[in-house]
Design an enzyme around this catalytic site. Structure first.
Site, short mmCIF file in Angstrom:
data_model
loop_
_atom_site.label_atom_id
_atom_site.label_comp_id
_atom_site.label_asym_id
_atom_site.label_seq_id
_atom_site.Cartn_x
_atom_site.Cartn_y
_atom_site.Cartn_z
N HIS A 155 -2.06 -4.07 -5.83
CA HIS A 155 -2.17 -2.61 -5.74
C HIS A 155 -2.02 -2.00 -7.13
CE1 HIS A 155 -1.47 -3.15 -1.40
NE2 HIS A 155 -2.07 -1.98 -1.27
N LYS A 159 2.32 2.06 -7.15
CA LYS A 159 2.86 1.76 -5.82
C LYS A 159 4.33 1.39 -5.93
CE LYS A 159 2.00 -0.72 -1.53
NZ LYS A 159 2.18 0.49 -0.71
P1 NAD Z 1 1.90 9.32 -3.81
O1 NAD Z 1 3.17 8.94 -4.50
O2 NAD Z 1 0.69 9.66 -4.64
O3 NAD Z 1 2.13 10.55 -2.81
C1 NAD Z 1 3.29 10.78 -2.09
C2 NAD Z 1 3.50 12.28 -2.15
O4 NAD Z 1 4.49 12.65 -1.19
C3 NAD Z 1 3.98 12.74 -3.54
O5 NAD Z 1 3.15 13.81 -3.97
C4 NAD Z 1 5.39 13.24 -3.24
O6 NAD Z 1 5.78 14.32 -4.07
C5 NAD Z 1 5.22 13.69 -1.80
N1 NAD Z 1 6.46 13.92 -1.09
C6 NAD Z 1 7.66 13.29 -1.20
N2 NAD Z 1 8.56 13.85 -0.37
C7 NAD Z 1 7.91 14.85 0.28
C8 NAD Z 1 8.30 15.80 1.27
N3 NAD Z 1 9.54 15.84 1.75
N4 NAD Z 1 7.37 16.69 1.70
C9 NAD Z 1 6.10 16.67 1.23
N5 NAD Z 1 5.68 15.79 0.28
C10 NAD Z 1 6.58 14.91 -0.16
O7 NAD Z 1 1.54 8.12 -2.83
P2 NAD Z 1 0.19 7.82 -2.04
O8 NAD Z 1 -0.57 6.75 -2.76
O9 NAD Z 1 -0.49 9.10 -1.70
O10 NAD Z 1 0.78 7.18 -0.72
C11 NAD Z 1 1.64 7.92 0.14
C12 NAD Z 1 2.27 6.98 1.15
O11 NAD Z 1 1.24 6.43 1.98
C13 NAD Z 1 2.98 5.77 0.53
O12 NAD Z 1 4.07 5.43 1.35
C14 NAD Z 1 1.91 4.69 0.56
O13 NAD Z 1 2.45 3.39 0.55
C15 NAD Z 1 1.27 5.01 1.89
N6 NAD Z 1 -0.11 4.55 2.07
C16 NAD Z 1 -0.43 4.16 3.34
C17 NAD Z 1 -1.72 3.79 3.63
C18 NAD Z 1 -2.06 3.44 5.06
O14 NAD Z 1 -3.24 3.17 5.37
N7 NAD Z 1 -1.06 3.44 5.97
C19 NAD Z 1 -2.71 3.81 2.64
C20 NAD Z 1 -2.35 4.24 1.35
C21 NAD Z 1 -1.04 4.63 1.08
#
Ligand code: NAD
Length: 272
Positions: A155, A159
């Protein structure tokens, strides 16, 4: 039209989701949240996502978002999960959870919430990975313990959790195929004099770098041959599209805990 709220709208996934909701004919963006201390509060969600003004002001209020929407989509971080679930339950709003790295306490909260609202929880919302899990389970069942299983994932450098939720889910599929419990056989990244590989181990290795969207390989290595099943995501839009499909589906369901197999119709559940 289904009214959707995106929780975590400033993140990589959140911005992609806002963009795809804005482009969908059957979805409308009801609300979008960011961290309560974010400088983006009050700004327009579409402008943050880079898809033009949508007249939806970003808030730090998941309860307000849950009240305004017919379904919530949460791609935040594990620390935000319980507050987001509480908001969904209080408003009786279905929720799609994409956040990974959730610990046992968070998973209990997911189970509790799913008794009150429809809840889809998947480590990976791509259709390809959902199918890969099935293929891996079949391969592990057919080849058995004589074939050593190692799961590698790669990744992007940002991450935070390792191994990925998808790698763990693939490990669960191997364990299910073999009829064992993953926690009894998982071995995380090796270092030093670790000794011979225990029979039946399910190994995990995580690579991090650059802008890799997500790659997973399950290797089944026997004497004289090895089988490798690989999935490569080239755009995070694939996860976002799957999450939107799950959201449309969840909006029509009774309370319960569902995964992407349910959304794609791959689970043999009794009709409801
Ligand atoms: P990222 O770090 O770019 O985004 C996470 C966002 O959440 C950040 O902007 C952060 O400020 C925000 N955040 C934190 N606490 C918050 C709150 N209380 N209210 C609102 N926003 C809040 O990460 P990403 O790449 O966008 O991934 C997000 C999550 O999704 C991670 O856990 C990642 O592992 C997961 N993910 C899952 C899949 C899937 O298919 N299930 C795919 C990609 C990423």
């Amino acid at each position: 039209m289904t009214a959707v709220a995106i929780l975590g709208a400033a993140g990589r996934m959140g911005r992609t989701l806002v963009e795809l909701v804005a482009a969908a004919d059957d979805l409308t963006l009801a609300a979008a949240t960011v961290r309560s201390d974010s400088g983006w509060i009050g700004h327009d969600a579409g402008e943050l996502a880079g898809c033009g003004r949508l007249d939806v002001a970003l808030t730090g209020d998941p309860a307000g978002a849950a009240a305004a929407a017919e379904v919530l989509i949460d791609f935040t971080l594990p620390a935000a999960l319980e507050g987001n679930l509480a908001a969904a339950v209080a408003a009786g709003t279905p929720v799609v959870i994409g956040t990974t790295g959730v610990d046992a306490t968070g998973e209990q909260a997911i189970h509790r919430a799913s008794a009150q609202v429809p809840l889809v929880y998947a480590a990976n919302y791509s259709s390809g990975v959902t199918l890969l899990r099935r293929l891996v389970q079949t391969a592990a069942a057919a080849l058995g313990d004589d074939y050593d299983v190692e799961i590698t994932e790669a990744h992007h450098r940002y991450k935070r959790d390792a191994p990925s939720g998808t790698a763990r889910a693939l490990g669960e599929s191997v364990a299910r195929g073999r009829g064992v419990r993953l926690e009894d056989h998982a071995i995380q990244a090796r270092e030093g004099i670790v000794g011979e590989r225990p029979a039946g181990a399910i190994g995990f290795q995580a690579l991090r770098g650059g802008d890799i969207v997500g790659e997973h390989t399950v290797m089944l290595a026997g004497d004289g041959e090895r089988l490798e099943l690989t999935h490569r995501a080239s755009s995070r839009a694939t996860f976002a599209r799957g999450a939107l499909r799950a959201a449309r589906w969840a909006a029509e369901r009774p309370a319960g805990l569902y995964d992407m197999n349910d959304v794609l119709g791959l689970n043999d559940r009794a009709p409801d």
